[in-house]
Design a protein around this motif. Structure first.
Motif, PDB file in Angstrom:
ATOM      1  N   GLU A 241       0.826  -1.210   0.000  1.00 26.76           N
ATOM      2  CA  GLU A 241       0.000   0.000   0.000  1.00 26.76           C
ATOM      3  C   GLU A 241       0.864   1.265   0.000  1.00 26.76           C
ATOM      4  O   GLU A 241       0.559   2.229  -0.715  1.00 26.76           O
ATOM      5  CB  GLU A 241      -0.950   0.010   1.197  1.00 26.76           C
TER       6      GLU A 241
ATOM      7  N   GLU B  45      -8.765   8.721  -7.097  1.00 27.46           N
ATOM      8  CA  GLU B  45      -9.690   8.526  -5.980  1.00 27.46           C
ATOM      9  C   GLU B  45     -11.102   8.200  -6.470  1.00 27.46           C
ATOM     10  O   GLU B  45     -11.810   7.403  -5.860  1.00 27.46           O
ATOM     11  CB  GLU B  45      -9.711   9.744  -5.059  1.00 27.46           C
TER      12      GLU B  45
ATOM     13  N   VAL C 255     -11.394   4.470  -7.630  1.00 25.39           N
ATOM     14  CA  VAL C 255     -11.319   3.589  -6.454  1.00 25.39           C
ATOM     15  C   VAL C 255     -12.648   3.643  -5.701  1.00 25.39           C
ATOM     16  O   VAL C 255     -13.210   2.611  -5.328  1.00 25.39           O
ATOM     17  CB  VAL C 255     -10.126   3.975  -5.559  1.00 25.39           C
ATOM     18  N   TYR C 256     -13.179   4.837  -5.513  1.00 20.32           N
ATOM     19  CA  TYR C 256     -14.465   4.998  -4.838  1.00 20.32           C
ATOM     20  C   TYR C 256     -15.579   4.279  -5.611  1.00 20.32           C
ATOM     21  O   TYR C 256     -16.381   3.543  -5.022  1.00 20.32           O
ATOM     22  CB  TYR C 256     -14.798   6.489  -4.683  1.00 20.32           C
TER      23      TYR C 256
ATOM     24  N   THR D 187     -15.395   1.820  -7.670  1.00 25.54           N
ATOM     25  CA  THR D 187     -15.215   0.374  -7.563  1.00 25.54           C
ATOM     26  C   THR D 187     -15.761  -0.126  -6.235  1.00 25.54           C
ATOM     27  O   THR D 187     -16.460  -1.145  -6.184  1.00 25.54           O
ATOM     28  CB  THR D 187     -13.728   0.009  -7.730  1.00 25.54           C
ATOM     29  N   ALA D 188     -15.481   0.589  -5.164  1.00 27.17           N
ATOM     30  CA  ALA D 188     -15.992   0.212  -3.841  1.00 27.17           C
ATOM     31  C   ALA D 188     -17.517   0.227  -3.822  1.00 27.17           C
ATOM     32  O   ALA D 188     -18.151  -0.672  -3.269  1.00 27.17           O
ATOM     33  CB  ALA D 188     -15.441   1.156  -2.776  1.00 27.17           C
TER      34      ALA D 188
ATOM     35  N   CYS E 272     -15.018   0.397   2.441  1.00 26.40           N
ATOM     36  CA  CYS E 272     -14.232   1.102   1.425  1.00 26.40           C
ATOM     37  C   CYS E 272     -14.880   2.422   1.027  1.00 26.40           C
ATOM     38  O   CYS E 272     -14.186   3.415   0.780  1.00 26.40           O
ATOM     39  CB  CYS E 272     -14.051   0.230   0.189  1.00 26.40           C
TER      40      CYS E 272
ATOM     41  N   GLY F 285     -13.010   5.705   1.628  1.00 27.94           N
ATOM     42  CA  GLY F 285     -12.755   6.443   0.392  1.00 27.94           C
ATOM     43  C   GLY F 285     -13.323   7.849   0.424  1.00 27.94           C
ATOM     44  O   GLY F 285     -12.701   8.797  -0.070  1.00 27.94           O
TER      45      GLY F 285
ATOM     46  N   THR G 257     -14.892  -4.532 -12.800  1.00 31.26           N
ATOM     47  CA  THR G 257     -15.450  -5.055 -11.562  1.00 31.26           C
ATOM     48  C   THR G 257     -16.579  -6.057 -11.832  1.00 31.26           C
ATOM     49  O   THR G 257     -16.942  -6.829 -10.954  1.00 31.26           O
ATOM     50  CB  THR G 257     -15.913  -3.886 -10.669  1.00 31.26           C
TER      51      THR G 257
ATOM     52  N   GLU H 248      -8.466  -2.111  -5.730  1.00 33.73           N
ATOM     53  CA  GLU H 248      -9.676  -1.857  -4.951  1.00 33.73           C
ATOM     54  C   GLU H 248     -10.618  -3.058  -4.988  1.00 33.73           C
ATOM     55  O   GLU H 248     -11.301  -3.337  -4.001  1.00 33.73           O
ATOM     56  CB  GLU H 248     -10.406  -0.596  -5.433  1.00 33.73           C
TER      57      GLU H 248
ATOM     58  N   ARG I   6      -9.215  -5.243  -2.252  1.00 37.00           N
ATOM     59  CA  ARG I   6      -9.554  -4.713  -0.927  1.00 37.00           C
ATOM     60  C   ARG I   6     -11.032  -4.960  -0.598  1.00 37.00           C
ATOM     61  O   ARG I   6     -11.368  -5.429   0.489  1.00 37.00           O
ATOM     62  CB  ARG I   6      -9.302  -3.211  -0.875  1.00 37.00           C
ATOM     63  N   GLY I   7     -11.894  -4.596  -1.524  1.00 41.49           N
ATOM     64  CA  GLY I   7     -13.325  -4.707  -1.293  1.00 41.49           C
ATOM     65  C   GLY I   7     -13.780  -6.142  -1.109  1.00 41.49           C
ATOM     66  O   GLY I   7     -14.637  -6.441  -0.273  1.00 41.49           O
TER      67      GLY I   7
END
Length: 188
Positions: A51, A67, A70-71, A73-74, A82, A86, A127, A160, A163-164
């Motif tokens: 990270e 950002e 990534v947001y 995707t969460a 996330c 995020g 995704t 991401e 992570r998610g």
């Protein structure tokens, strides 16, 4: 509450306590995914190094685009942790948090630029299960961002997803880094 208990500060070895201290100092609290990761210290260290390296290395794209994908995707994954975290990061970057309300309708929203809409569609396609990325998407993003920018975009979306999915598998939910639009964690 995660499906497995977080490692408490009392249970933590000195290395984990150091990680907890650093994350508490930076974010105001120990992120629950880190406290779950602490069950496997080698992966905790590997993840932390990774990270930090990604944070230092992913500088080709504008921070707003990084950002945002990534947001998004969460949101698509439904990882409330996330999304919470995020939103805090977006706010700390001084970016427009209000436009996140239109993330589900980005295609028709005037809050997003043309390149942002292309990147968001790419994040959606990456995704999807199975992945639905097209040659046309890659070609257009490559033309607009260059090879380096496209690799960075792809990497961040893939990360991401990791992570998610980790958080979702363990039942890790939002931790309260944001409360509505007001960030509870002070600006760094």
């Amino acid at each position: 509450m995660a499906r497995i208990p977080a490692v408490t500060a009392k249970q933590a070895n000195p290395l984990v306590k150091l990680v907890y201290w650093a994350t508490r100092r930076r974010y105001g609290a120990v992120p629950e995914p880190i406290a779950v990761f602490a069950h496997h210290r080698r992966l905790l260290v590997a993840g932390a190094k990774h990270e930090l390296a990604v944070g230092r290395g992913a500088k080709t794209l504008p921070v707003s685009l990084r950002e945002l994908v990534v947001y998004a995707t969460a949101v698509k994954l439904g990882c409330s942790w996330c999304v919470d975290f995020g939103t805090m990061l977006i706010k700390h970057e001084g970016l427009d948090v209000d436009r996140l309300r239109e993330i589900h309708v980005y295609q028709s929203s005037d809050k997003y630029t043309g390149i942002e809409k292309l990147a968001l569609a790419y994040a959606d396609a990456m995704t999807d299960t199975p992945v639905t990325v097209t040659d046309g998407q890659v070609a257009e993003l490559d033309r607009r961002l260059g090879h380096r920018g496209l690799v960075e975009l792809t990497y961040l979306i893939a990360l991401e997803n990791q992570r998610g999915r980790f958080n979702s598998a363990f039942g890790i939910t939002d931790q309260g880094f944001t409360s509505g639009d007001a960030c509870r964690v002070p600006m760094p």
